[in-house]
Design a protein around this motif. Structure first.
Motif, mmCIF file in Angstrom:
data_model
loop_
_atom_site.group_PDB
_atom_site.id
_atom_site.type_symbol
_atom_site.label_atom_id
_atom_site.label_comp_id
_atom_site.label_asym_id
_atom_site.label_seq_id
_atom_site.Cartn_x
_atom_site.Cartn_y
_atom_site.Cartn_z
ATOM 1 N N SER A 1 -4.548 4.488 -29.238
ATOM 2 C CA SER A 1 -4.128 3.907 -28.110
ATOM 3 C C SER A 1 -3.777 4.578 -26.796
ATOM 4 O O SER A 1 -4.275 4.524 -25.888
ATOM 5 C CB SER A 1 -3.013 2.915 -28.227
ATOM 6 N N LEU A 2 -3.136 5.648 -26.768
ATOM 7 C CA LEU A 2 -2.801 6.563 -25.801
ATOM 8 C C LEU A 2 -4.115 7.290 -25.250
ATOM 9 O O LEU A 2 -4.183 7.454 -24.269
ATOM 10 C CB LEU A 2 -1.795 7.798 -26.402
ATOM 11 N N GLY A 3 -5.166 7.805 -26.352
ATOM 12 C CA GLY A 3 -6.374 8.069 -25.777
ATOM 13 C C GLY A 3 -6.959 7.174 -25.081
ATOM 14 O O GLY A 3 -7.530 7.618 -23.914
ATOM 15 N N ARG A 4 -7.072 5.962 -25.583
ATOM 16 C CA ARG A 4 -7.912 4.773 -24.624
ATOM 17 C C ARG A 4 -7.016 4.584 -23.123
ATOM 18 O O ARG A 4 -7.812 4.682 -22.297
ATOM 19 C CB ARG A 4 -7.839 3.516 -25.450
ATOM 20 N N HIS A 5 -5.768 4.506 -23.177
ATOM 21 C CA HIS A 5 -5.194 4.516 -21.981
ATOM 22 C C HIS A 5 -5.499 5.800 -21.173
ATOM 23 O O HIS A 5 -5.903 5.507 -19.905
ATOM 24 C CB HIS A 5 -3.680 4.560 -22.160
ATOM 25 N N LYS B 1 0.763 -1.444 -0.010
ATOM 26 C CA LYS B 1 -0.032 0.147 0.102
ATOM 27 C C LYS B 1 0.801 1.134 0.137
ATOM 28 O O LYS B 1 1.626 1.385 0.840
ATOM 29 C CB LYS B 1 -0.838 -0.015 1.244
ATOM 30 N N PRO B 2 0.620 1.988 -1.088
ATOM 31 C CA PRO B 2 1.528 3.459 -1.098
ATOM 32 C C PRO B 2 0.998 4.213 0.053
ATOM 33 O O PRO B 2 -0.057 4.487 0.314
ATOM 34 C CB PRO B 2 1.490 3.881 -2.407
ATOM 35 N N THR B 3 1.815 5.154 0.450
ATOM 36 C CA THR B 3 1.517 6.342 1.093
ATOM 37 C C THR B 3 0.921 7.333 0.419
ATOM 38 O O THR B 3 -0.199 7.758 0.763
ATOM 39 C CB THR B 3 2.707 6.879 1.935
ATOM 40 N N ARG B 4 1.406 7.456 -0.689
ATOM 41 C CA ARG B 4 0.673 8.324 -1.599
ATOM 42 C C ARG B 4 1.042 7.760 -3.357
ATOM 43 O O ARG B 4 1.871 7.183 -3.491
ATOM 44 C CB ARG B 4 1.375 9.779 -1.647
ATOM 45 N N ALA B 5 0.064 7.934 -3.975
ATOM 46 C CA ALA B 5 0.145 7.517 -5.567
ATOM 47 C C ALA B 5 -0.407 8.790 -6.321
ATOM 48 O O ALA B 5 -1.542 9.326 -6.045
ATOM 49 C CB ALA B 5 -0.757 6.304 -5.630
ATOM 50 N N TYR B 6 0.274 8.947 -7.544
ATOM 51 C CA TYR B 6 -0.194 10.122 -8.456
ATOM 52 C C TYR B 6 -0.325 9.628 -9.739
ATOM 53 O O TYR B 6 0.363 8.861 -10.197
ATOM 54 C CB TYR B 6 0.817 11.133 -8.341
ATOM 55 N N LEU B 7 -1.220 10.193 -10.425
ATOM 56 C CA LEU B 7 -1.245 9.920 -11.717
ATOM 57 C C LEU B 7 -1.130 11.307 -12.471
ATOM 58 O O LEU B 7 -1.801 12.572 -12.004
ATOM 59 C CB LEU B 7 -2.838 9.643 -12.226
ATOM 60 N N LEU B 8 0.138 11.613 -13.435
ATOM 61 C CA LEU B 8 0.476 12.511 -13.852
ATOM 62 C C LEU B 8 -0.400 12.560 -15.239
ATOM 63 O O LEU B 8 0.161 11.894 -16.053
ATOM 64 C CB LEU B 8 1.943 12.810 -13.977
ATOM 65 N N TYR C 1 -7.018 5.573 -17.266
ATOM 66 C CA TYR C 1 -6.393 6.116 -16.111
ATOM 67 C C TYR C 1 -7.432 6.939 -15.566
ATOM 68 O O TYR C 1 -7.543 6.973 -14.296
ATOM 69 C CB TYR C 1 -5.181 6.908 -16.589
ATOM 70 N N ARG C 2 -8.131 7.989 -16.034
ATOM 71 C CA ARG C 2 -9.044 8.984 -15.586
ATOM 72 C C ARG C 2 -10.254 8.198 -14.889
ATOM 73 O O ARG C 2 -10.613 8.520 -13.874
ATOM 74 C CB ARG C 2 -9.535 9.831 -16.464
ATOM 75 N N GLN C 3 -10.776 7.170 -15.507
ATOM 76 C CA GLN C 3 -11.792 6.306 -14.638
ATOM 77 C C GLN C 3 -11.525 5.687 -13.485
ATOM 78 O O GLN C 3 -12.074 5.466 -12.619
ATOM 79 C CB GLN C 3 -12.309 5.243 -15.611
ATOM 80 N N GLU C 4 -10.191 5.053 -13.517
ATOM 81 C CA GLU C 4 -9.818 4.280 -12.324
ATOM 82 C C GLU C 4 -9.071 5.001 -11.287
ATOM 83 O O GLU C 4 -9.031 4.629 -10.095
ATOM 84 C CB GLU C 4 -8.976 3.071 -13.163
#
Length: 104
Positions: free
Chosen positions: A62-66, A37-44, A70-73
């Protein structure tokens, strides 16, 4: 320890490769149980165009699907979304402040 790839990447990869509409409940649970379990996790978060310009990997579709996955999850996994289009110095300072507070 700072890791570039983590639980969010695993869940996104599952959905991208094996079915974006599938929930993968069992697999998600296993990933959560087996991963520290991370103390903090970030999506750039960056646009597909920015991701392509930075790494030149995959195609824009493919990058758009990714990016969409990421934004959903990110929220359900406790990952903090940051605008990765901001200047590097700003992002580093924000992350450093947040980590310092979390460890303090």
């Amino acid at each position: 320890v700072v890791c570039d790839r983590y639980t969010l990447d695993s869940v996104v990869a599952l959905r991208f490769l094996y079915g974006e509409s599938r929930p993968f409940a069992l697999q998600r649970r296993l990933i959560g149980l087996l991963s520290p379990k991370p103390t903090r996790a970030y999506l750039l978060d960056v646009s597909p165009e920015t991701a392509y310009a930075r790494k030149g990997e995959e195609d824009l579709e493919s990058l758009g699907r990714h990016a969409a996955l990421y934004r959903q999850e990110h929220g359900s996994l406790g990952v903090i979304r940051l605008d990765g289009e901001r200047p590097r110095e700003e992002l580093c300072a924000e992350i450093a402040r947040d980590v310092w507070r979390a460890l303090g």
